[in-house]
Write a protein that holds these residues in place. Structure first.
Motif: not given
Length: 210
Positions: A171-197
């Motif tokens: 969350v803190d990484v996403v908040r620092t991106l500074g994007e104002r016109s966002r597509f959140n699904k893409s950003l959540f994947s773009w930042v990386g990090f270990e993922t489960a499902e």
């Protein structure tokens, strides 16, 4: 190591959802009450310029539940912008964006928390059944993921919406991106990090319209 009492923030953008608020909050009580005291929850409603009694419905449940917070946007900015506003105010050790209509199944949240505590920084909730969607919705969703992932350097998992658990670090990484016109699904994947499902079947809306 997570502290004994973990705070999970739910970020819930709403637009003209007056009939959904009460049953949504009740369903979350059913999920979180058995998890206490080791897990606490905060519900951050973001009222995205609703023109019905959504704000009144939220303020009514707020009077009985101190875990509920309300952000009122001045007009309708759209779901992604509302989500950003919610992420700014969410205080949890982990944050779960979700819809209010109960199509994002609250009952999978304990499993998401379990996988997060086992080390995942992102836990995606993937729909395994779109049979309740119209044919046009099913086809357009399939086409969207194919086209987006063909064009993008960073693919997004199919049938995963905004409903997922995000570690505070994410969350803190996403908040620092500074994007104002966002597509959140893409950003959540773009930042990386270990993922489960986790997977769930998506029911029909409990109330209101899409």
């Amino acid at each position: 190591e997570h502290q004994q009492s973990t705070l999970i923030s739910l970020v819930v953008p709403v637009f003209n959802e007056q009939d959904s608020i009460g049953r949504f909050v009740e369903s979350l009580r059913e999920v979180f009450n058995p998890l206490a005291p080791s897990v606490a929850c905060q519900i951050v409603f973001v009222n995205d310029g609703s023109q019905d009694a959504t704000e009144f419905a939220i303020r009514t449940v707020m009077q009985k539940d101190e875990r509920i917070a309300l952000i009122n946007l001045s007009r309708n900015f759209g779901k992604d912008s509302a989500m950003c506003a919610g992420l700014e105010h969410a205080q949890g050790d982990a944050v779960i964006p979700m819809d209010v209509d109960l199509q994002d199944a609250p009952e999978v949240i304990p499993d998401m928390i379990r996988k997060w505590r086992n080390g995942a920084k992102v836990v995606n909730a993937r729909r395994i059944d779109r049979s309740k969607d119209s044919w046009a919705k099913q086809m357009s969703a399939t086409a969207f993921y194919k086209v987006f992932n063909a064009l993008s350097e960073h693919s997004i998992p199919s049938n995963v919406g905004d409903f997922r658990l995000l570690d505070r670090q994410v969350v803190d990484v996403v908040r620092t991106l500074g994007e104002r016109s966002r597509f959140n699904k893409s950003l959540f994947s773009w930042v990386g990090f270990e993922t489960a499902e986790v997977t769930f079947e998506r029911p029909e809306r409990a109330a209101g319209t899409s």
